[in-house]
Structure formats: structure tokens, C-alpha cells
Design a protein around this motif. Sequence first.
Motif, PDB file in Angstrom:
ATOM      1  N   GLU A  91       0.855  -1.192   0.000  1.00 46.71           N
ATOM      2  CA  GLU A  91       0.000   0.000   0.000  1.00 46.71           C
ATOM      3  C   GLU A  91       0.890   1.240   0.000  1.00 46.71           C
ATOM      4  N   LYS A  92       0.403   2.298  -0.665  1.00 35.73           N
ATOM      5  CA  LYS A  92       1.160   3.542  -0.758  1.00 35.73           C
ATOM      6  C   LYS A  92       0.343   4.708  -0.216  1.00 35.73           C
ATOM      7  N   PHE A  93       1.055   5.688   0.302  1.00 33.63           N
ATOM      8  CA  PHE A  93       0.453   6.959   0.671  1.00 33.63           C
ATOM      9  C   PHE A  93       1.506   8.036   0.446  1.00 33.63           C
ATOM     10  N   SER A  94       1.135   9.293   0.592  1.00 36.71           N
ATOM     11  CA  SER A  94       2.088  10.352   0.263  1.00 36.71           C
ATOM     12  C   SER A  94       2.335  11.294   1.442  1.00 36.71           C
ATOM     13  N   TYR A  95       3.462  11.966   1.350  1.00 38.10           N
ATOM     14  CA  TYR A  95       3.907  12.957   2.327  1.00 38.10           C
ATOM     15  C   TYR A  95       4.464  14.123   1.526  1.00 38.10           C
ATOM     16  N   GLU A  96       3.998  15.311   1.826  1.00 37.26           N
ATOM     17  CA  GLU A  96       4.510  16.510   1.162  1.00 37.26           C
ATOM     18  C   GLU A  96       5.106  17.421   2.215  1.00 37.26           C
ATOM     19  N   TYR A  97       6.308  17.916   1.917  1.00 29.85           N
ATOM     20  CA  TYR A  97       7.011  18.809   2.827  1.00 29.85           C
ATOM     21  C   TYR A  97       7.457  20.034   2.051  1.00 29.85           C
ATOM     22  N   ASP A  98       7.323  21.188   2.646  1.00 26.72           N
ATOM     23  CA  ASP A  98       7.691  22.465   2.032  1.00 26.72           C
ATOM     24  C   ASP A  98       6.826  22.705   0.791  1.00 26.72           C
ATOM     25  N   PHE A  99       5.640  23.237   1.014  1.00 23.98           N
ATOM     26  CA  PHE A  99       4.669  23.417  -0.066  1.00 23.98           C
ATOM     27  C   PHE A  99       5.193  24.306  -1.183  1.00 23.98           C
ATOM     28  N   TYR A 100       6.095  25.241  -0.874  1.00 20.77           N
ATOM     29  CA  TYR A 100       6.659  26.099  -1.918  1.00 20.77           C
ATOM     30  C   TYR A 100       7.560  25.288  -2.862  1.00 20.77           C
ATOM     31  N   SER A 101       8.433  24.490  -2.275  1.00 21.33           N
ATOM     32  CA  SER A 101       9.347  23.678  -3.091  1.00 21.33           C
ATOM     33  C   SER A 101       8.685  22.418  -3.617  1.00 21.33           C
ATOM     34  N   ASN A 102       7.535  22.055  -3.011  1.00 27.78           N
ATOM     35  CA  ASN A 102       6.736  20.934  -3.515  1.00 27.78           C
ATOM     36  C   ASN A 102       7.505  19.611  -3.439  1.00 27.78           C
ATOM     37  N   TRP A 103       8.094  19.327  -2.280  1.00 25.96           N
ATOM     38  CA  TRP A 103       8.834  18.091  -2.090  1.00 25.96           C
ATOM     39  C   TRP A 103       7.845  16.982  -1.760  1.00 25.96           C
ATOM     40  N   LYS A 104       7.498  16.195  -2.750  1.00 19.71           N
ATOM     41  CA  LYS A 104       6.527  15.110  -2.572  1.00 19.71           C
ATOM     42  C   LYS A 104       7.255  13.789  -2.409  1.00 19.71           C
ATOM     43  N   HIS A 105       6.748  13.002  -1.496  1.00 23.15           N
ATOM     44  CA  HIS A 105       7.323  11.698  -1.185  1.00 23.15           C
ATOM     45  C   HIS A 105       6.256  10.631  -1.350  1.00 23.15           C
ATOM     46  N   GLN A 106       6.656   9.517  -1.901  1.00 23.64           N
ATOM     47  CA  GLN A 106       5.783   8.355  -1.925  1.00 23.64           C
ATOM     48  C   GLN A 106       6.277   7.418  -0.828  1.00 23.64           C
ATOM     49  N   ILE A 107       5.359   6.984   0.010  1.00 19.45           N
ATOM     50  CA  ILE A 107       5.699   6.057   1.090  1.00 19.45           C
ATOM     51  C   ILE A 107       4.992   4.739   0.790  1.00 19.45           C
ATOM     52  N   ARG A 108       5.777   3.678   0.738  1.00 20.53           N
ATOM     53  CA  ARG A 108       5.234   2.362   0.417  1.00 20.53           C
ATOM     54  C   ARG A 108       5.455   1.435   1.602  1.00 20.53           C
ATOM     55  N   VAL A 109       4.407   0.706   1.973  1.00 20.76           N
ATOM     56  CA  VAL A 109       4.517  -0.297   3.029  1.00 20.76           C
ATOM     57  C   VAL A 109       5.144  -1.529   2.381  1.00 20.76           C
ATOM     58  N   GLU A 110       6.428  -1.734   2.633  1.00 19.39           N
ATOM     59  CA  GLU A 110       7.128  -2.866   2.019  1.00 19.39           C
ATOM     60  C   GLU A 110       6.845  -4.175   2.738  1.00 19.39           C
ATOM     61  N   ALA A 111       6.701  -4.098   4.050  1.00 21.46           N
ATOM     62  CA  ALA A 111       6.470  -5.312   4.826  1.00 21.46           C
ATOM     63  C   ALA A 111       5.762  -4.961   6.126  1.00 21.46           C
TER      64      ALA A 111
END
Length: 140
Positions: A91-111
Motif C-alpha cells: 500500500e502507498k500513501f504520500s507525504y509533502e514537505y515544504d509546499f513552496y518547493s513541492n517536495w513530494k514523497h511516496q511512502i510504500r509499506v514494504e512489509a
Amino acid sequence: MSETSTPVTYQLKIVLVGISPMIWRRIKVSSDLTIADLHYIIQIVMGWKEEHLHQFLIHGVHYGINYPGTGGFMGNAHEIKLSKFGFREREKFSYEYDFYSNWKHQIRVEAILPDESERVLPICTAGKGSCPPENCDLVK
């Protein structure tokens, strides 16, 4: 959302989206941690200092820490445990940090592993690449 009754350990892979070569971290965290805890852990493993706003997008809902003068989020990030989401492997979900720079992260549950409370958690077990420094507008 279905909360698991017994704590488990989530192995998560966090990827900073849109960067080449890829920047990523693998961490193990307890399902008893809160969304706020996960934010602080990401800040540490990515080498940031929590200078900007952030948000998670989990199951179509935005979560984050409410600050005066900012928009509200669902619930209190200091009280919502990861176990509430009933994550499944891959399953995946996202994390965004610094809305100006738009640093988007994908977080995946590997195990999803048995409870590792006898170990020191959270722990970063692998990763690659240096993250951009705070206030750097490289990611678009």
C-alpha cells in the motif's frame, strides 16, 4: 480505517518523487507511532529541520499538524496512530514537505512484520542519495 489490536512493525520505503538519481530511505517503525511521530522521523532520516509545513495524504484524507493561521487537518496528528489505517503490504500513501518547493514523497509499506518492540525503533535500515537542503527550490 481498522485499527490493529497488537502492535506490528511497518517497514516503509520513502522516495522523494521527481529526483534523479533516486533519493530514498527505508525505515522500520511501530504501528503504535502517531502521524506526528512519522513526520518527525522523516525529517530526521532526510536531514531536514522541520522549517516548513507538511501533510500526509492517506486513504484520500489529508493529515498534518495544525498550526495557528493554517488550514485544519482531520483529527489530531499527535493522537492518530498508524495502526488506525490498517495498512496492507504494497500500500502507498504520500507525504509533502515544504509546499513552496513541492517536495513530494511516496511512502510504500514494504512489509508488515511482527512486533519488534525488543529492538530500538524507529530505525533507518537503508537509503540512497542526499536530500536537497532546506529552502532549496530544486524539486518541481
